[in-house]
Design a protein around this motif. Structure first.
Motif, PDB file in Angstrom:
ATOM      1  N   UNK A  86      25.583  37.953  40.718  1.00 40.25           N
ATOM      2  CA  UNK A  86      26.788  38.278  39.969  1.00 40.25           C
ATOM      3  C   UNK A  86      28.025  38.267  40.846  1.00 40.25           C
ATOM      4  N   UNK A  87      29.195  38.482  40.243  1.00 37.92           N
ATOM      5  CA  UNK A  87      30.449  38.429  40.987  1.00 37.92           C
ATOM      6  C   UNK A  87      30.449  39.355  42.207  1.00 37.92           C
ATOM      7  N   UNK A  88      31.041  38.874  43.286  1.00 38.77           N
ATOM      8  CA  UNK A  88      31.035  39.580  44.565  1.00 38.77           C
ATOM      9  C   UNK A  88      32.181  40.586  44.623  1.00 38.77           C
ATOM     10  N   UNK A  89      31.880  41.818  44.993  1.00 38.36           N
ATOM     11  CA  UNK A  89      32.916  42.839  45.164  1.00 38.36           C
ATOM     12  C   UNK A  89      33.002  43.339  46.600  1.00 38.36           C
ATOM     13  N   UNK A  90      32.196  42.785  47.489  1.00 39.53           N
ATOM     14  CA  UNK A  90      32.192  43.169  48.903  1.00 39.53           C
ATOM     15  C   UNK A  90      32.657  41.967  49.721  1.00 39.53           C
ATOM     16  N   UNK A  91      33.847  42.054  50.300  1.00 43.54           N
ATOM     17  CA  UNK A  91      34.387  40.917  51.047  1.00 43.54           C
ATOM     18  C   UNK A  91      33.554  40.597  52.281  1.00 43.54           C
ATOM     19  N   UNK A  92      32.781  41.558  52.761  1.00 42.83           N
ATOM     20  CA  UNK A  92      31.867  41.279  53.861  1.00 42.83           C
ATOM     21  C   UNK A  92      30.821  40.244  53.474  1.00 42.83           C
ATOM     22  N   UNK A  93      30.424  40.221  52.191  1.00 45.09           N
ATOM     23  CA  UNK A  93      29.490  39.199  51.715  1.00 45.09           C
ATOM     24  C   UNK A  93      30.126  37.815  51.807  1.00 45.09           C
ATOM     25  N   UNK A  94      31.402  37.736  51.499  1.00 42.95           N
ATOM     26  CA  UNK A  94      32.102  36.453  51.627  1.00 42.95           C
ATOM     27  C   UNK A  94      32.173  36.015  53.094  1.00 42.95           C
ATOM     28  N   UNK A 192      49.008  26.384  38.908  1.00 39.88           N
ATOM     29  CA  UNK A 192      47.728  26.106  39.542  1.00 39.88           C
ATOM     30  C   UNK A 192      46.858  27.365  39.607  1.00 39.88           C
ATOM     31  N   UNK A 193      47.504  28.516  39.780  1.00 40.96           N
ATOM     32  CA  UNK A 193      46.748  29.766  39.894  1.00 40.96           C
ATOM     33  C   UNK A 193      46.150  30.202  38.560  1.00 40.96           C
ATOM     34  N   UNK A 194      46.642  29.668  37.459  1.00 37.21           N
ATOM     35  CA  UNK A 194      46.135  30.052  36.141  1.00 37.21           C
ATOM     36  C   UNK A 194      44.733  29.518  35.860  1.00 37.21           C
ATOM     37  N   UNK A 195      44.150  28.783  36.804  1.00 38.77           N
ATOM     38  CA  UNK A 195      42.798  28.264  36.634  1.00 38.77           C
ATOM     39  C   UNK A 195      41.720  29.303  36.930  1.00 38.77           C
ATOM     40  N   UNK A 196      42.076  30.490  37.314  1.00 39.20           N
ATOM     41  CA  UNK A 196      41.117  31.489  37.779  1.00 39.20           C
ATOM     42  C   UNK A 196      40.216  32.005  36.666  1.00 39.20           C
ATOM     43  N   UNK A 197      39.055  32.542  37.056  1.00 41.44           N
ATOM     44  CA  UNK A 197      38.130  33.246  36.171  1.00 41.44           C
ATOM     45  C   UNK A 197      38.461  34.733  36.274  1.00 41.44           C
ATOM     46  N   UNK A 198      38.894  35.374  35.182  1.00 43.93           N
ATOM     47  CA  UNK A 198      39.325  36.774  35.277  1.00 43.93           C
ATOM     48  C   UNK A 198      38.267  37.710  35.829  1.00 43.93           C
ATOM     49  N   UNK A 199      37.000  37.504  35.491  1.00 42.09           N
ATOM     50  CA  UNK A 199      35.953  38.396  35.987  1.00 42.09           C
ATOM     51  C   UNK A 199      35.811  38.253  37.501  1.00 42.09           C
ATOM     52  N   UNK A 200      35.831  37.011  37.981  1.00 44.83           N
ATOM     53  CA  UNK A 200      35.743  36.773  39.423  1.00 44.83           C
ATOM     54  C   UNK A 200      36.976  37.336  40.126  1.00 44.83           C
ATOM     55  N   UNK A 201      38.144  37.111  39.547  1.00 44.36           N
ATOM     56  CA  UNK A 201      39.385  37.614  40.158  1.00 44.36           C
ATOM     57  C   UNK A 201      39.370  39.133  40.279  1.00 44.36           C
ATOM     58  N   UNK A 202      38.974  39.811  39.197  1.00 42.67           N
ATOM     59  CA  UNK A 202      38.935  41.270  39.245  1.00 42.67           C
ATOM     60  C   UNK A 202      37.928  41.762  40.279  1.00 42.67           C
ATOM     61  N   UNK A 203      36.798  41.068  40.382  1.00 40.23           N
ATOM     62  CA  UNK A 203      35.793  41.458  41.385  1.00 40.23           C
ATOM     63  C   UNK A 203      36.349  41.276  42.789  1.00 40.23           C
TER      64      UNK A 203
END
Length: 292
Positions: A86-94, A192-203
């Motif tokens: 699922x969507x990542x909420x820990x930037x360390x994972x990235x 260009x930024x309007x292409x985002x997925x809101x769930x991913x962005x919020x995460x």
């Protein structure tokens, strides 16, 4: 003494774009790979909810200056499939994901450049990757959990009545682009930024608000440049300056007239990044000479 590969790529090599589809944790990962394959690797990390397309105007220019520019789409962004759990909420994972990308491409030492959550990921890499990093350039980010700007939120009140997330993204992006940018370019960046997925962005933004590697700053060994845009409403430039002071070879840079997206706003981005990295090369050479 360590010798860093930093060649001037030919125009043909600089315009060479390789595209990779890697498999990481059973998911397809998309990576752009620009320039001479033997040049200094430069990892470019995008912002929350966005993708590597943010580096579309500068990747070839960086390659022309002697870098192999590696631009991955983070999990759930651009052309990379969503993360398995699922969507990542820990930037360390990235950050670990980025290292896995480099490992799969056979890249050991590298320069890291990132903006916003990409800047936080860059600082995380500087803390966790040790001698693998030649230099770290973190833009629009600090080591502590991010926080919202009241001034920025007030600027966004112009669109608060609309239920459209796309509109909110559009107007919110326009609000944090710097004053040096003309309206046509401001509009292009926002569209260009309007292409985002809101769930991913919020995460991603949950990660922005909870990620903290402050305690690791004194142990960072690579030259590190922390960059703030003078017109960036989303960051605290003074806090970022203090972070730079906590890093042994840290430098703080304030960009006049620039907002939250230097790689999309600056016309001389590649030249400026190259200058920062060359200064880092000089620091490394001077340190090694003193130790020899």
């Amino acid at each position: 003494m360590t010798t860093l590969t930093h060649t001037h790529a030919s125009q043909t090599a600089a315009k060479t774009l390789r595209a990779h589809q890697l498999i990481i944790d059973e998911r397809i990962v998309f990576v752009e790979d620009w320039g001479d394959i033997d040049a200094t690797p430069l990892l470019a990390i995008h912002t929350a909810g966005q993708s590597g397309v943010q580096y579309r105007h500068v990747a070839a220019d960086l390659a022309a200056r002697g870098y192999r520019v590696i631009v991955p789409d983070l999990p759930g962004h651009g052309r990379t499939e969503p993360a398995k759990d699922g969507p990542v909420t820990d930037l360390g994972e990235y950050a670990q994901f980025a290292l896995t990308v480099l490992d799969q491409l056979g890249i050991d030492r590298f320069v890291a450049v990132g903006c916003s959550i990409g800047g936080k990921i860059t600082i995380d890499l500087a803390v966790r990757a040790g001698d693998r990093i030649i230099a770290a350039i973190a833009m629009a980010a600090g080591s502590r959990p991010g926080h919202v700007s009241l001034r920025g939120l007030r600027r966004e009140l112009v669109d608060i009545s609309t239920p459209s997330r796309g509109d909110r993204t559009y107007w919110g992006t326009r609000a944090v682009v710097g004053s040096a940018i003309d309206d046509d370019q401001r509009d292009l960046i926002a569209r260009m930024h309007c292409r985002e997925d809101p769930i991913v962005s919020n995460s991603d933004l949950i990660g922005w608000g909870s990620h903290d590697v402050t305690d690791g700053l004194p142990g960072v060994t690579c030259p590190t440049v922390l960059v703030a845009g003078e017109d960036d409403l989303w960051i605290d430039a003074d806090a970022i300056r203090r972070d730079a002071e906590a890093i042994p070879r840290g430098t703080f840079v304030l960009l006049p007239g620039i907002g939250h997206y230097p790689m999309e706003e600056m016309t001389d981005f590649a030249e400026t990044v190259d200058a920062w990295v060359r200064d880092a090369d000089l620091q490394i050479e001077e340190t090694e000479a003193a130790l020899s």
